[in-house]
Enzyme design. Structure first.
Site, short mmCIF file in Angstrom:
data_model
loop_
_atom_site.label_atom_id
_atom_site.label_comp_id
_atom_site.label_asym_id
_atom_site.label_seq_id
_atom_site.Cartn_x
_atom_site.Cartn_y
_atom_site.Cartn_z
CG ASP A 196 -7.92 2.92 -0.69
OD1 ASP A 196 -7.87 1.64 -1.03
OD2 ASP A 196 -7.48 4.47 0.50
CE LYS B 186 -4.88 0.62 0.08
NZ LYS B 186 -5.23 0.46 0.03
P1 NDP Z 1 -13.19 7.93 -2.89
O1 NDP Z 1 -11.71 8.97 -2.80
O2 NDP Z 1 -13.59 7.52 -3.71
O3 NDP Z 1 -13.94 7.83 -1.69
C1 NDP Z 1 -13.85 7.94 -0.36
C2 NDP Z 1 -15.85 8.25 0.36
O4 NDP Z 1 -14.92 8.40 2.02
C3 NDP Z 1 -15.64 10.24 -0.33
O5 NDP Z 1 -16.81 9.96 0.23
C4 NDP Z 1 -14.86 10.70 1.23
O6 NDP Z 1 -16.06 11.87 1.76
C5 NDP Z 1 -14.96 9.33 2.08
N1 NDP Z 1 -14.36 9.97 3.16
C6 NDP Z 1 -12.89 9.88 3.29
N2 NDP Z 1 -12.49 10.14 4.64
C7 NDP Z 1 -12.90 10.16 5.49
C8 NDP Z 1 -13.16 10.73 6.85
N3 NDP Z 1 -11.84 10.06 7.06
N4 NDP Z 1 -14.30 10.42 7.41
C9 NDP Z 1 -15.21 10.34 6.63
N5 NDP Z 1 -15.95 10.63 5.69
C10 NDP Z 1 -14.52 9.82 4.73
O7 NDP Z 1 -12.43 6.53 -2.19
P2 NDP Z 1 -12.80 5.09 -1.99
O8 NDP Z 1 -14.26 4.71 -2.15
O9 NDP Z 1 -12.26 4.39 -3.06
O10 NDP Z 1 -12.50 4.17 -1.32
C11 NDP Z 1 -13.53 3.99 -0.10
C12 NDP Z 1 -12.96 3.05 0.75
O11 NDP Z 1 -13.37 1.32 0.26
C13 NDP Z 1 -11.47 2.58 1.69
O12 NDP Z 1 -11.52 2.47 2.63
C14 NDP Z 1 -10.91 1.97 0.85
O13 NDP Z 1 -9.63 1.51 0.88
C15 NDP Z 1 -11.79 1.34 0.44
N6 NDP Z 1 -11.30 0.29 -0.46
C16 NDP Z 1 -11.21 1.05 -1.73
C17 NDP Z 1 -11.24 0.06 -2.89
C18 NDP Z 1 -11.24 0.48 -4.56
O14 NDP Z 1 -10.99 -0.12 -5.56
N7 NDP Z 1 -11.24 1.73 -5.16
C19 NDP Z 1 -11.01 -1.93 -2.55
C20 NDP Z 1 -11.13 -1.64 -1.48
C21 NDP Z 1 -11.01 -0.91 -0.54
P3 NDP Z 1 -14.75 13.60 1.67
O15 NDP Z 1 -15.04 13.49 -0.04
O16 NDP Z 1 -14.98 14.05 2.20
O17 NDP Z 1 -13.52 13.53 1.28
O1 2IT Z 2 -7.89 -2.02 -0.64
C1 2IT Z 2 -7.89 -2.25 -1.47
O2 2IT Z 2 -7.98 -2.90 -1.50
C2 2IT Z 2 -7.50 -1.41 -2.86
N1 2IT Z 2 -7.35 -0.21 -2.51
C3 2IT Z 2 -7.44 -1.72 -4.16
C4 2IT Z 2 -6.22 -2.15 -4.55
C5 2IT Z 2 -5.75 -3.16 -5.81
O3 2IT Z 2 -5.16 -2.79 -5.99
O4 2IT Z 2 -6.75 -2.82 -6.51
#
Ligand code: NDP
Ligand code: 2IT
Length: 446
Positions: free
Chosen positions: A166, A126
């Protein structure tokens, strides 16, 4: 055995001061592994746990860039290469102002087990930076990404370490990072996943984490001969994972009624249908606005500074960030009849909250298993890049669904084999661990 595990954990705390999220992630896994370590003394002899909690490599670097006013700005960049036991390091990049070493170590540690569960050959890593892309113009984000990659490029590669997105890293950022990598090494390779479909990206990858989290929940529901038809669902976040969670819930006849961001949440009792979801996608991915604007547009309630867990629901999809459901929130969800929790986010529930869910014997899918569809589809993108082919939407979605089914099955099987039937937390930790531990034994003390 308990004593040995406690000793390893005490060592982790002492060696990694001031990293509470990393301690939290390690403790949960170590606690689950007790029955495994008792049955396999060879793991203790080979120092598997001591090696597993120590990242293979941690890279920290300066990221200087020039803002629109011509001023020099400096952020800190990181890449944690945690384990390459079963494949090249693989895992996302997070750009958010709260990013620090401990948070990225927790995420990289989780990724090791998650990637193992996917059935694909990927190690765990990561990275990221304390840079906030929401505060910058497109030009500033591009210059930041170029500077970040100007250092990262020497540590990554399609057979070494393959980053992805992420929080704060979506298609725009991956594009800028890829362009700079290509320029520096003069090679067009699959060094990143989440690429655009016209330049090596996989169909379905943007949707994969959200879809996968719903597919996983669907598998959990099937164990009770139930389905999503007519279920009310609460979703947090409004980014990549949340958006495609809502889309898949709609496909399956459920009703998603909330979305949030770091400022508050909206509650739409009628449900966030396809039209409203396209408004959210435009708002969040193009205009980069706040979720409050949804409440203004559709005349629904907006709750400033609050999280959505007080809204009555059958299923909850925490899809924003770590520790967003605490003990009280878990109690509230249970009290209101919620009996399915599928974690799109990484470690969104505090240990006290997790305990509540497990005690209540609800269908609780921890992030490692439930959100593995994202990285699994990244693995599928790597395969397509290697064979220089691209699969159609149906093919990738079919594979994703099959992977989620198999993660669900492996998780339940491991839980049963090691004496905690129905416990998806223990099952995911154990199933993920067994494959990595076996690979480490085979490869000697490295
Ligand atoms: P994005 O940046 O697309 O969206 C993040 C969302 O979460 C936004 O709505 C953001 O709000 C909110 N957020 C972020 N930080 C905080 C915080 N500290 N408190 C409250 N709200 C918060 O990210 P993703 O959708 O990609 O990721 C969301 C989650 O999913 C994370 O935990 C990530 O690790 C996990 N994840 C993502 C994967 C991927 O493929 N993208 C894969 C597996 C897991 P704001 O706009 O106000 O910051
Ligand atoms: O937390 C996760 O699994 C991710 N942000 C996706 C990682 C990836 O390599 O697609």
């Amino acid at each position: 055995m308990e004593k040995y595990i406690e000793k390893v954990f005490a060592w982790v705390q002492q060696k990694n001061p001031g990293e509470p999220e990393f301690h939290q992630a390690v403790k949960e896994v170590l606690d689950s592994l007790e029955p495994v370590m008792s049955r396999h003394p060879e793991y203790q002899e080979a120092g598997i746990l001591e090696r597993l909690v120590e990242p293979e490599r941690v890279i920290m670097f300066r990221v200087p860039w020039v803002d629109d006013k011509g001023r020099c700005r400096v952020n800190r960049g990181y890449r944690i290469q945690f384990s390459s036991a079963i494949g090249p390091y693989k895992g996302g990049l997070r750009f958010h102002s709260n990013v620090n070493l401990g948070i990225l170590k927790f995420l990289a540690f989780e990724q090791v087990f998650k990637n193992s569960l996917t059935t694909l050959p990927m190690g765990g890593g990561k990275g990221g930076s304390d840079f906030n892309p929401q505060a910058g113009s497109d030009g500033e984000v591009m210059r930041f990404c170029q500077s970040f990659m100007a250092e990262l490029f020497r540590h990554v590669g399609p057979d070494t370490d393959v980053p992805a997105g992420d929080i704060g890293v979506g298609g725009r950022e991956i594009g800028y990072l890829f362009g700079q990598y290509k320029r520096l090494v003069n090679k067009f390779t699959g060094v990143l996943t989440g690429k655009g479909v016209t330049w090596g990206g996989s169909l379905i990858r943007p949707a994969a984490t959200g879809y996968g989290s719903v597919y996983f929940a669907e598998e959990m529901l099937k164990t009770r001969a139930d389905s999503f038809k007519g279920k009310t669902c609460v979703v947090s976040g409004s980014g990549n994972v949340s958006q495609y969670t809502v889309e898949k819930l709609n496909h399956l006849g459920a009703k998603a009624v909330t979305l949030s961001d770091s400022n508050g949440f909206i509650h739409d009792p009628e449900g966030i249908d396809a039209d409203k979801l396209s408004f959210v996608m435009e708002l969040k991915n193009v205009k980069r606005g706040r979720i409050k604007e949804y409440a203004d547009k559709y005349s629904v309630k907006y709750y400033e500074g609050q999280k959505p867990w007080g809204i009555k629901c059958d299923a909850a999809f925490p899809s924003a960030t770590q520790n967003e459901i605490d003990e009280k929130d878990a109690e509230t969800l249970l009290k209101n009849g919620c009996f399915v929790v599928s974690e799109g986010a990484n470690m969104p529930t505090t240990p006290e909250g997790v305990e509540k869910f497990i005690k209540a014997k609800i269908l609780y899918g921890p992030g490692k298993a439930a959100n593995a569809g994202g990285v699994a589809t990244s693995g599928l993108e790597m395969s397509q890049n290697s064979i220089r082919m691209s699969w159609d939407k149906e093919e990738v979605d079919r594979r994703l669904k099959e992977i989620m089914r198999s993660i669900h099955e492996a998780t339940l099987r491991a839980a049963k084999d090691y004496g905690c039937p129905g416990n998806y937390v223990a099952g995911a930790n154990i199933a993920g661990f067994l494959k990595v531990a076996a690979a480490m034994l085979d490869q000697g003390i490295v």
